[in-house]
Motif scaffolding. Structure first.
Motif, PDB file in Angstrom:
ATOM      1  N   VAL A  11      -6.560  35.986 -94.749  1.00  0.00           N
ATOM      2  CA  VAL A  11      -5.579  34.898 -94.840  1.00  0.00           C
ATOM      3  C   VAL A  11      -6.275  33.540 -94.860  1.00  0.00           C
ATOM      4  CG1 VAL A  11      -3.557  33.867 -93.782  1.00  0.00           C
ATOM      5  CG2 VAL A  11      -3.849  36.325 -93.734  1.00  0.00           C
ATOM      6  N   PHE A  12      -7.365  33.458 -94.110  1.00  0.00           N
ATOM      7  CA  PHE A  12      -8.122  32.210 -94.062  1.00  0.00           C
ATOM      8  C   PHE A  12      -8.568  31.810 -95.475  1.00  0.00           C
ATOM      9  CE2 PHE A  12     -12.033  29.741 -93.122  1.00  0.00           C
ATOM     10  CZ  PHE A  12     -11.447  28.770 -92.339  1.00  0.00           C
ATOM     11  N   TYR A  67      -3.982  26.021 -87.486  1.00  0.00           N
ATOM     12  CA  TYR A  67      -2.718  26.528 -87.997  1.00  0.00           C
ATOM     13  C   TYR A  67      -2.658  28.050 -87.905  1.00  0.00           C
ATOM     14  CZ  TYR A  67       0.849  27.714 -91.440  1.00  0.00           C
ATOM     15  OH  TYR A  67       1.935  28.233 -92.083  1.00  0.00           O
ATOM     16  N   LEU A  68      -3.695  28.710 -88.444  1.00  0.00           N
ATOM     17  CA  LEU A  68      -3.695  30.161 -88.437  1.00  0.00           C
ATOM     18  C   LEU A  68      -3.693  30.707 -87.018  1.00  0.00           C
ATOM     19  CD1 LEU A  68      -5.995  31.261 -91.372  1.00  0.00           C
ATOM     20  CD2 LEU A  68      -3.518  31.144 -91.232  1.00  0.00           C
ATOM     21  N   ILE A  69      -4.465  30.053 -86.145  1.00  0.00           N
ATOM     22  CA  ILE A  69      -4.525  30.535 -84.769  1.00  0.00           C
ATOM     23  C   ILE A  69      -3.151  30.430 -84.118  1.00  0.00           C
ATOM     24  CG2 ILE A  69      -5.482  30.032 -82.488  1.00  0.00           C
ATOM     25  CD1 ILE A  69      -8.116  29.333 -83.959  1.00  0.00           C
ATOM     26  N   PHE A  79      -7.196  38.310 -90.570  1.00  0.00           N
ATOM     27  CA  PHE A  79      -7.332  36.870 -90.342  1.00  0.00           C
ATOM     28  C   PHE A  79      -8.265  36.254 -91.383  1.00  0.00           C
ATOM     29  CE2 PHE A  79      -9.453  33.231 -88.437  1.00  0.00           C
ATOM     30  CZ  PHE A  79      -8.386  32.487 -87.975  1.00  0.00           C
ATOM     31  N   GLU A 102       2.957  35.270 -83.585  1.00  0.00           N
ATOM     32  CA  GLU A 102       3.350  36.591 -84.069  1.00  0.00           C
ATOM     33  C   GLU A 102       3.114  37.657 -83.007  1.00  0.00           C
ATOM     34  OE1 GLU A 102       2.323  37.646 -88.031  1.00  0.00           O
ATOM     35  OE2 GLU A 102       3.882  36.239 -88.610  1.00  0.00           O
ATOM     36  N   LYS A 103       2.087  37.449 -82.177  1.00  0.00           N
ATOM     37  CA  LYS A 103       1.799  38.433 -81.138  1.00  0.00           C
ATOM     38  C   LYS A 103       2.912  38.467 -80.112  1.00  0.00           C
ATOM     39  CE  LYS A 103      -2.996  39.711 -81.051  1.00  0.00           C
ATOM     40  NZ  LYS A 103      -4.189  38.886 -81.082  1.00  0.00           N
ATOM     41  N   LEU A 118       3.671  31.751 -94.349  1.00  0.00           N
ATOM     42  CA  LEU A 118       3.649  32.256 -92.974  1.00  0.00           C
ATOM     43  C   LEU A 118       4.821  31.777 -92.147  1.00  0.00           C
ATOM     44  CD1 LEU A 118      -0.131  31.844 -92.189  1.00  0.00           C
ATOM     45  CD2 LEU A 118       1.089  33.988 -92.409  1.00  0.00           C
ATOM     46  N   PHE A 172      -6.272  29.586 -98.042  1.00  0.00           N
ATOM     47  CA  PHE A 172      -6.008  28.153 -98.016  1.00  0.00           C
ATOM     48  C   PHE A 172      -7.223  27.319 -98.420  1.00  0.00           C
ATOM     49  CE2 PHE A 172      -3.048  30.124 -95.095  1.00  0.00           C
ATOM     50  CZ  PHE A 172      -1.845  29.530 -95.430  1.00  0.00           C
ATOM     51  N   VAL A 181      -0.220  30.414 -85.620  1.00  0.00           N
ATOM     52  CA  VAL A 181       0.710  31.378 -86.219  1.00  0.00           C
ATOM     53  C   VAL A 181       0.458  32.769 -85.657  1.00  0.00           C
ATOM     54  CG1 VAL A 181       1.323  32.574 -88.346  1.00  0.00           C
ATOM     55  CG2 VAL A 181       1.092  30.104 -88.351  1.00  0.00           C
ATOM     56  N   LEU A 182      -0.816  33.149 -85.562  1.00  0.00           N
ATOM     57  CA  LEU A 182      -1.144  34.472 -85.054  1.00  0.00           C
ATOM     58  C   LEU A 182      -0.675  34.641 -83.616  1.00  0.00           C
ATOM     59  CD1 LEU A 182      -4.644  35.487 -86.393  1.00  0.00           C
ATOM     60  CD2 LEU A 182      -2.390  36.316 -87.022  1.00  0.00           C
TER      61      LEU A 182
END
Lengths: 275, 307
Positions: A110-111, B297-299, A107, B305-306, A273, A114, B301-302
């Motif tokens: 990837v963070f 966004y990342l949260i 994580f 995916e889970k 992603l 950006f 997406v993660l």
């Protein structure tokens, strides 16, 4: 009804063609201007065809930037190769040897992807100076390798996660260890992903500008992106040279894109992603 | 052969110290250099930038003595910073909307079984293969106010319509959004096209049987289903707006900093004027702006995916 369909159909194509023109015009004008000698360059004749085919501007631009072009090659190839291999190894660990906290690490990788580059520039210059790598091609290569880790690890991770765990478990039973599995199971399956990531990294590194300008601002050592900038900051702008230089700098990436468009597209989708 | 190899591997591993025979540890060991590199070059560096923003370092020689909020006060009071904030809003609005609207429109059209789809797709995405420096160079030439595109407009009979493009003292930033969108709208198109292709045909057929027209189909089926793609496009174009640097570096900052950006301001303060503390404050500000954009966004997406 058929009239309406015909109208709708031709509107579709009209819109698509209009946008195709929008995307192509800058390339068209670059070629057109690059083919004119300096005395024929006037902003009022931007749309006029050259009176005769004259490759003088391309020759002149090339003479002034050929060393920058080769600098770019010397930076891009090792940078892409090293960051791609690191990504493969990291992706393998993340996907098949996950440990407590490895998700958090991924994580954080990837963070970093950006974030704006400006956030790390000052310490980067300081550290490169400290290591004696500031202003050197090797310093920039090292930076690209490190800042490439997040994207390459992510791309490989996403691919390796789709390799069934059973394959890995079966070869564990056969007595394969960490490297045995990597060599016998993972690497043979990785060809296409290596191609996708390699193409992506080559394009990104070749086109990078901010870090190159800061680390390798010296006109003799700079890569092509910085060389274009140097053409544009001359007193009177030699538009023909500038356009020729911009085109020369774009040839490798456009060639790769036209030949390997599918790989390029996959890198784009996976890297954002959303593949 | 297989077992022979693994037997050799086993005898080899017997040579290693005991703690290294555990594959899990080897895995962590292999990852360690990357973890350290990323930790130092991204996270320690960001913290360092933050610290420099509180330092007295405003000349070439290194000076890390603590200055409190001096740089931040200077930043907040700098008129150029105010202009850059306004420019960021202008750029983000123009750039993000162009990329998303054009990207979506082109993807929707290409999804309609178009003849020559490969050609169009290739052309639309081609600008993304070149450097932003190239985009700035070509568009600077096209947007020369006395000629360039304006010449085409005049030839079409609109002689009185002569926009100043990037030379406009107030709206120059909007002209720059065209240069950015030229490069990135094709990327957004590719994202939407992949999203549209992933929608099962049955869904479309079912909606058509229910009597949905094209517009209703998009409004009630496609656009809601493409929400994750839109989210991605917003985050990527938003991050691009914050980091925007290449174009002002090529075309200049325009009259009254009309086409200046935070990224270029940071670069000039730091590497042209050696005001490292102030530059670090701008950089930190840019980082802080990015976090609320990236994190959700990342949260999401993660989480997806889970599942």
């Amino acid at each position: 009804m058929s009239w309406r369909r015909l109208l709708a159909g031709s509107t579709k194509y009209a819109v698509l063609i209009a946008f195709a023109a929008f995307y192509l015009v800058p390339f068209y004008v670059m070629i057109l201007t690059g083919l004119k000698p300096l005395e024929d360059i006037s902003s009022f004749e931007i749309w006029n065809m050259p009176k005769s085919l004259d490759f003088g501007s391309f020759r002149e631009a090339w003479n002034q930037m050929d060393s920058n072009f080769w600098n770019s090659v010397r930076i891009t190839i090792p940078g892409a190769i090293v960051s791609t291999f690191l990504g493969s190894l990291n992706g393998y660990v993340f996907a098949k040897w996950g440990f407590r906290g490895s998700n958090v690490i991924l994580f954080l990788f990837v963070f970093g992807l950006f974030l704006p580059g400006q956030g790390i520039l000052i310490p980067l210059v300081w550290v490169l100076q400290f290591m004696g790598l500031y202003g050197k091609v090797n310093g920039l290569i090292m930076a690209y390798c490190i800042f490439g880790i997040p994207i390459t690890s992510l791309l490989f991770y996403r691919y390796y996660a789709s390799v069934p765990d059973e394959l890995v478990d079966a070869s564990k039973i056969d007595g394969c260890g960490f490297f045995g599995i990597y060599r016998r199971i993972i690497l043979p399956l990785s060809g296409p992903t290596f191609a996708v990531v390699g193409v992506w990294q080559c394009t990104r590194i070749w086109n990078e500008y901010l870090m190159a300008l800061v680390v390798l601002g010296n006109p003799a050592r700079a890569p092509v992106t910085v060389a274009i900038k140097n053409f544009s900051s001359m007193g009177v702008i030699p538009w023909n040279l500038q356009m020729a230089a911009a085109l020369i700098a774009s040839v490798p990436t456009i060639a790769v894109y036209l030949m390997l468009g599918k790989l390029f597209m996959r890198g784009l989708l996976e890297g954002s992603l959303s593949g | 052969m297989h077992s022979e190899l693994s037997a050799r591997a086993k005898s080899l591993s017997a040579l290693l110290p005991k703690w290294l025979r555990d594959d899990r540890k080897i895995a962590i060991l292999m990852l360690a250099p990357s973890i350290i590199a990323v930790a130092v070059f991204i996270y320690v560096f960001m913290g360092w930038t933050l610290y420099i923003s509180f330092s007295n370092w405003d000349r070439p020689a290194l000076d890390l003595s603590f200055a409190g909020l001096k740089n931040w006060q200077r930043l907040v009071n700098d008129p150029r910073f105010h202009i850059d904030l306004r420019n960021l809003v202008l750029f983000a609005v123009g750039y993000m909307s162009q990329c998303i609207v054009i990207g979506f429109l082109l993807a929707a059209l290409l999804n309609e079984r178009i003849r020559g789809e490969v050609f169009f797709r290739t052309v639309f995405l081609m600008p993304f293969a070149v450097s932003a420096v190239v985009s700035g160079t070509a568009w600077r030439w096209l947007q020369v106010p006395s000629a360039g595109i304006n010449l085409l407009i005049a030839n079409m009979g609109f002689e009185n319509f002569r926009p100043l493009w990037y030379m406009h003292p107030k709206l120059g930033m909007l002209a720059i959004t065209i240069m950015g969108a030229w490069q990135f709208s094709g990327f957004v198109m590719a994202l939407y096209l992949a999203g549209l292709r992933a929608i099962p045909d049955e869904l479309r057929e079912a909606a058509v049987i229910d009597g949905a027209g094209t517009i209703a189909l998009y409004r009630h089926v496609f656009i809601p289903m493409l929400r994750p793609v839109t989210f991605t496009a917003i985050v990527l174009t938003g991050a691009g707006s914050i980091g925007n640097f290449e174009i002002p570096s090529i075309i200049g900052t325009g009259p009254g900093f009309a086409t200046d950006t935070l990224g270029f301001y940071m670069f000039e303060q730091t590497f042209r004027s050696s005001r490292y503390g102030l530059g670090a404050a701008v950089a930190t500000f840019m980082l802080v702006l990015s976090i609320p954009l990236i994190l959700p966004y990342l949260i999401s997406v993660l989480r997806e995916e889970k599942e």
